[in-house]
Design an enzyme around this catalytic site. Structure first.
Site, PDB file in Angstrom:
ATOM      1  N   LYS A 118       7.795  18.989  -5.432  1.00 58.54           N
ATOM      2  CA  LYS A 118       6.448  19.039  -5.654  1.00 58.54           C
ATOM      3  C   LYS A 118       6.222  20.702  -6.387  1.00 58.54           C
ATOM      4  O   LYS A 118       5.391  20.789  -7.189  1.00 58.54           O
ATOM      5  CB  LYS A 118       5.425  18.898  -4.306  1.00 58.54           C
ATOM      6  CG  LYS A 118       4.147  19.231  -4.455  1.00 58.54           C
ATOM      7  CD  LYS A 118       3.287  18.023  -3.972  1.00 58.54           C
ATOM      8  CE  LYS A 118       1.799  18.070  -4.417  1.00 58.54           C
ATOM      9  NZ  LYS A 118       1.003  18.875  -3.290  1.00 58.54           N
ATOM     10  N   ASN A 166       0.302  24.049 -12.849  1.00 60.86           N
ATOM     11  CA  ASN A 166      -0.905  24.938 -12.316  1.00 60.86           C
ATOM     12  C   ASN A 166      -1.169  26.134 -13.106  1.00 60.86           C
ATOM     13  O   ASN A 166      -2.054  26.473 -13.665  1.00 60.86           O
ATOM     14  CB  ASN A 166      -0.673  25.149 -10.934  1.00 60.86           C
ATOM     15  CG  ASN A 166      -0.584  23.714 -10.020  1.00 60.86           C
ATOM     16  OD1 ASN A 166      -0.386  22.732 -10.613  1.00 60.86           O
ATOM     17  ND2 ASN A 166      -0.955  23.852  -8.750  1.00 60.86           N
TER      18      ASN A 166
HETATM   19  O1  KPL Z   1      -0.977  18.928  -7.205  1.00 62.26           O
HETATM   20  C1  KPL Z   1      -1.373  19.208  -8.382  1.00 62.26           C
HETATM   21  C2  KPL Z   1      -2.281  20.375  -8.155  1.00 62.26           C
HETATM   22  O2  KPL Z   1      -3.331  20.308  -8.997  1.00 62.26           O
HETATM   23  O3  KPL Z   1      -2.117  21.222  -7.214  1.00 62.26           O
HETATM   24  C3  KPL Z   1      -1.145  18.807  -9.579  1.00 62.26           C
HETATM   25  C4  KPL Z   1       0.061  17.742  -9.456  1.00 62.26           C
HETATM   26  C5  KPL Z   1      -0.770  19.445 -10.754  1.00 62.26           C
HETATM   27  C6  KPL Z   1      -2.444  17.662  -9.981  1.00 62.26           C
HETATM   28  O4  KPL Z   1      -3.364  18.365 -10.512  1.00 62.26           O
END
Ligand code: KPL
Length: 303
Positions: free
Chosen positions: A178, A186
């Protein structure tokens, strides 16, 4: 009683999904537990329910703590309640990125500390309304020895929410997966102020993504996550950006709402890890610094 630390969108999603009266929010230190938190909750079927979640009044009744604070607030928020909680109550960490989870496990090595990685998302279109945005899954794994035996009991308990949970023997590997996605989406969306899908054609992204993925691959190998190719990481990042094309990333939302971002636990974490492991991370450093500058600028020039 399941105690929930952090009454944001994710905390409210879990509080509203668990059976009534089984969960309570932990009040801020010194705050008198006030009226229960009341909000409308739109479930996946589109039905709107009225949720009422009390504030916790007696920490000794807690047999499970779900921590849903922002990564940067986590250590202090747990420290405020840790002494009052039964020592054998599992602590489940739901933070984004990496760094905050290890800090908690190192501070309380004797406690059953678990980490969760979730794709269940909720948003809060207004103060008193929370929408379960899409069916996701949550993986749970132990961070401390005492946590190992608690993974399955915690999953069994949390299944009463109706949310989908799985045990994860290597939770760190899942958190890394992740982290790669968050590190590649981000900061770019925050700097460009664009939805996830739009980055794919932006110069800032196109000129830095291969360098970023090379750094990520080197860090993963050196940190015991095995061999991955930078091209594979780029493919994973671009696939998620495409699949969530109209989404506003959490970091873009934080910048837009003038909240502290989680950059220190995403690209900032990767920079610190590189320093420890002797790996140069110029792209992560550039992204971390520029997001930091952007948030500092916004704090100094509120609209
Ligand atoms: O997890 C996410 C986030 O915004 O923190 C993603 C996968 C980039 C989806 O917006």
């Amino acid at each position: 009683m399941i105690a929930i630390l952090g009454a944001g969108s994710l905390g409210r999603l879990w509080a509203a999904s668990l059976p009534a009266q089984s969960a309570a929010f932990v009040p801020r230190p010194g705050a008198l537990p006030g009226d229960p938190v009341r909000f409308e909750f739109q479930n996946l079927a589109g039905a709107t329910l009225n949720a009422t979640v009390p504030w916790l009044t007696d920490c000794s009744q807690v047999d499970l703590l779900l921590v849903m604070t922002k990564a940067g607030d986590t250590l202090n928020a747990i420290a405020d309640v840790a002494d009052k909680l039964p020592e054998n109550a599992p602590v489940v960490l739901f933070q984004n990125g990496l760094g905050s989870q290890q800090a908690v496990a190192e501070r309380w090595p004797e406690r059953p500390v678990l980490a969760a990685s979730t794709t269940d998302g909720a948003n809060r279109p207004s103060e008193h309304r929370v929408v379960h945005a899409g069916a996701g899954e949550t993986w749970l794994g132990a961070l401390t020895d005492a946590g190992q035996a608690q993974v399955q009991p915690v999953i069994n308990r949390l299944r009463s929410s109706g949310l989908t949970l799985h045990p994860e023997p290597d939770i760190l590997a899942r958190l890394w997966q992740k982290l790669v996605i968050n590190a590649g989406i981000n900061p770019f969306t925050a700097l460009l102020d664009c939805p996830n899908g739009d980055l794919l054609t932006e110069d800032l992204f196109l000129s830095h993504i291969d360098g970023l993925c090379t750094e990520l691959a080197q860090l993963m190998t050196a940190d015991g996550q095995g061999q991955v190719s930078p091209a594979d990481l780029r493919h994973r990042i671009e696939t998620v950006a495409r699949n969530t094309a109209r989404n506003t990333s959490s970091m873009r939302a934080d910048v837009q709402n003038r909240r502290r971002t989680e950059i220190d636990f995403i690209n900032g974490y990767l920079v610190r890890l590189g320093q420890r492991l002797g790996i140069a991370t110029p792209v992560n450093q550039l992204l971390a610094e520029r997001v930091q500058q952007l948030s500092n600028h916004q704090q100094e020039h509120p609209h």
